[in-house]
Design a protein around this motif. Sequence first.
Motif, PDB file in Angstrom:
ATOM      1  N   GLU A   1      12.741   5.751   5.858  1.00  0.00           N
ATOM      2  CA  GLU A   1      11.701   6.723   6.257  1.00  0.00           C
ATOM      3  C   GLU A   1      10.326   6.046   6.231  1.00  0.00           C
ATOM      4  OE1 GLU A   1      13.894  10.823   4.619  1.00  0.00           O
ATOM      5  OE2 GLU A   1      12.516   9.742   3.302  1.00  0.00           O
ATOM      6  N   ASP A   2      10.076   5.275   5.171  1.00  0.00           N
ATOM      7  CA  ASP A   2       8.791   4.566   5.069  1.00  0.00           C
ATOM      8  C   ASP A   2       8.670   3.514   6.170  1.00  0.00           C
ATOM      9  OD1 ASP A   2       7.678   5.825   2.832  1.00  0.00           O
ATOM     10  OD2 ASP A   2       8.899   4.621   1.462  1.00  0.00           O
ATOM     11  N   ARG A   3       9.767   2.800   6.384  1.00  0.00           N
ATOM     12  CA  ARG A   3       9.711   1.688   7.337  1.00  0.00           C
ATOM     13  C   ARG A   3       9.302   2.150   8.739  1.00  0.00           C
ATOM     14  NH1 ARG A   3      14.806  -2.154   8.655  1.00  0.00           N
ATOM     15  NH2 ARG A   3      15.589  -0.269   9.627  1.00  0.00           N
TER      16      ARG A   3
ATOM     17  N   TYR B   1       1.081  10.097  -2.095  1.00  0.00           N
ATOM     18  CA  TYR B   1       0.374  11.089  -1.292  1.00  0.00           C
ATOM     19  C   TYR B   1       1.237  11.449  -0.074  1.00  0.00           C
ATOM     20  CZ  TYR B   1      -3.797  12.447   1.593  1.00  0.00           C
ATOM     21  OH  TYR B   1      -4.713  13.062   2.384  1.00  0.00           O
ATOM     22  N   HIS B   2       1.972  10.422   0.441  1.00  0.00           N
ATOM     23  CA  HIS B   2       2.796  10.659   1.632  1.00  0.00           C
ATOM     24  C   HIS B   2       4.157  11.259   1.288  1.00  0.00           C
ATOM     25  CE1 HIS B   2       4.533   6.788   0.262  1.00  0.00           C
ATOM     26  NE2 HIS B   2       5.608   7.164   0.920  1.00  0.00           N
ATOM     27  N   CYS B   3       4.483  11.344  -0.016  1.00  0.00           N
ATOM     28  CA  CYS B   3       5.864  11.719  -0.386  1.00  0.00           C
ATOM     29  C   CYS B   3       6.237  13.104   0.144  1.00  0.00           C
ATOM     30  CB  CYS B   3       6.052  11.680  -1.903  1.00  0.00           C
ATOM     31  SG  CYS B   3       5.961   9.992  -2.533  1.00  0.00           S
TER      32      CYS B   3
ATOM     33  N   GLU C   1       0.834  -1.213   0.000  1.00  0.00           N
ATOM     34  CA  GLU C   1       0.000   0.000   0.000  1.00  0.00           C
ATOM     35  C   GLU C   1       0.864   1.258   0.000  1.00  0.00           C
ATOM     36  OE1 GLU C   1      -3.351  -2.432   2.521  1.00  0.00           O
ATOM     37  OE2 GLU C   1      -2.245  -0.847   3.520  1.00  0.00           O
ATOM     38  N   ASN C   2       1.961   1.185   0.753  1.00  0.00           N
ATOM     39  CA  ASN C   2       2.835   2.349   0.859  1.00  0.00           C
ATOM     40  C   ASN C   2       3.434   2.756  -0.488  1.00  0.00           C
ATOM     41  OD1 ASN C   2       4.606   4.266   2.394  1.00  0.00           O
ATOM     42  ND2 ASN C   2       6.166   2.909   1.569  1.00  0.00           N
ATOM     43  N   VAL C   3       3.796   1.746  -1.300  1.00  0.00           N
ATOM     44  CA  VAL C   3       4.410   2.108  -2.591  1.00  0.00           C
ATOM     45  C   VAL C   3       3.370   2.403  -3.663  1.00  0.00           C
ATOM     46  CG1 VAL C   3       6.569   0.873  -2.161  1.00  0.00           C
ATOM     47  CG2 VAL C   3       4.712  -0.307  -3.348  1.00  0.00           C
TER      48      VAL C   3
ATOM     49  N   ARG D   1      17.672   5.628   2.274  1.00  0.00           N
ATOM     50  CA  ARG D   1      17.093   6.496   3.310  1.00  0.00           C
ATOM     51  C   ARG D   1      15.576   6.601   3.141  1.00  0.00           C
ATOM     52  NH1 ARG D   1      18.673  12.735   4.114  1.00  0.00           N
ATOM     53  NH2 ARG D   1      17.105  13.106   5.713  1.00  0.00           N
ATOM     54  N   VAL D   2      15.123   6.666   1.880  1.00  0.00           N
ATOM     55  CA  VAL D   2      13.675   6.716   1.609  1.00  0.00           C
ATOM     56  C   VAL D   2      12.996   5.460   2.169  1.00  0.00           C
ATOM     57  CG1 VAL D   2      11.938   6.649  -0.232  1.00  0.00           C
ATOM     58  CG2 VAL D   2      13.885   8.201  -0.425  1.00  0.00           C
ATOM     59  N   ILE D   3      13.628   4.306   1.967  1.00  0.00           N
ATOM     60  CA  ILE D   3      13.033   3.054   2.468  1.00  0.00           C
ATOM     61  C   ILE D   3      12.965   3.090   4.006  1.00  0.00           C
ATOM     62  CG2 ILE D   3      13.282   0.540   2.594  1.00  0.00           C
ATOM     63  CD1 ILE D   3      14.641   0.639  -0.147  1.00  0.00           C
TER      64      ILE D   3
ATOM     65  N   VAL E   1       6.487  12.547   4.310  1.00  0.00           N
ATOM     66  CA  VAL E   1       7.489  11.596   4.830  1.00  0.00           C
ATOM     67  C   VAL E   1       8.874  11.825   4.199  1.00  0.00           C
ATOM     68  CG1 VAL E   1       8.057   9.139   5.078  1.00  0.00           C
ATOM     69  CG2 VAL E   1       5.692   9.887   5.264  1.00  0.00           C
ATOM     70  N   HIS E   2       8.876  12.199   2.923  1.00  0.00           N
ATOM     71  CA  HIS E   2      10.160  12.298   2.219  1.00  0.00           C
ATOM     72  C   HIS E   2      10.537  13.741   1.907  1.00  0.00           C
ATOM     73  CE1 HIS E   2       9.732   8.017   2.066  1.00  0.00           C
ATOM     74  NE2 HIS E   2       8.708   8.055   1.229  1.00  0.00           N
ATOM     75  N   LYS E   3      10.236  14.642   2.844  1.00  0.00           N
ATOM     76  CA  LYS E   3      10.473  16.056   2.518  1.00  0.00           C
ATOM     77  C   LYS E   3      11.949  16.401   2.384  1.00  0.00           C
ATOM     78  CE  LYS E   3       9.061  17.545   7.188  1.00  0.00           C
ATOM     79  NZ  LYS E   3       8.425  16.252   7.536  1.00  0.00           N
TER      80      LYS E   3
HETATM   81 FE   LIG Z   1       7.590   6.388   0.660  1.00  0.00          FE
END
Ligand SMILES: [Fe+2]
Length: 363
Positions: A320-322, A187-189, A181-183, A316-318, A192-194
Amino acid sequence: MIKNINYTDENVLQQEQDTIFHKSWFFVGLSDKLQNKNDYITYRCGSVSLFVQNFGEELKCFSNICLHRFNNIHTGNEGNGHLICSYHNWVYDDSGSPMVRSACLKEELASCSRPKLEQYEVAICGKFIFVKVNKEDLTSLDKHLGSFYDKLIELSSFFDDIINNETLVLDHKANWKLLVENVLECYHCSSVHKETLVPIGIGGKKPENHYCESGHDKVDYPIRTTALQTEREAKLSFLTKTQYSHKSLQHWYIFPNLFISSTAGNLFYIGKLSPERSDYTKLYAEFVKPKYTELTKKEGMLLNAYAQASLDSSTRVIFEDRAILEDIQKNLSIIPEQKQIFGEEEFRIESFHKNINNIINYK
Ligand SMILES: [Fe+2]
Ligand code: FES
């Protein structure tokens, strides 16, 4: 939509392993890992433990469990070696038969219901290797992938070398569906990934070119022009020489366990999921350089430095999601009867749920 309890219940996971993950074809790795004779990749998930190996003439897939006393034949995620079990050194030939010297063991084996290692079907699409363990399912790989079969062949024709020497294995204390679902949304980018994706223009734009077929799904998240991106393109002129040119974060989900993304055709990410428990999923990651046209020596050196930096930032992106997914997993067990809410931006998740709801009767 699917109730939270289905993300925490081991019986549900077992059903998913049997009817989603191992019902038909699933992804095991890239062919770059099996270039030399005796190169192998292992795969373990639920009741399936296998390896795919280059036997010179062909790739074959066998159970990775020794017939003698059930040790692993190959250890680790990948490597190169003959089929020798490390416990008592039983050796297997390329048909999966043990080459035992002792007469008493030969007799034992002859009367055993498993005289050789179980063999499974293996097929390749471009550089993507798939395996099917369910012998009752007669679907061919091209039928399973539908029009994505040709798309994957074309996509992987742009793959150059894998950047990370060893497959990166990232444990997630979260259900596999949360990772999917996360990938399936960006919408969260922007939140979460600012610090990782936003500076390079990813996040905040509506996805385009969505295409979905038999659970496989592809979309483009357009990239905005940012100051960092403009500065980077001026310094790293070779970036525009990629042979896979597009101005988006392109994301592919190949059902059930393969994620692919391409960041403006400058870096490919290949992710493989393995759900081990209802609250524990392994993500295996490879980062692949795209093919570039006529790079000068200096550009080639810059590319290597850029690839290394991209690998660090993608990892790092992974992470952040984790962190978010692991918090969600804890909360799902507190409110088992509720469901997540998915809005307009999360339309790919709705298709994913529709697809798996057709396969399993969720609680
Ligand atoms: Fe993400
Ligand atoms: S368990 Fe493999 S040789 Fe004994």
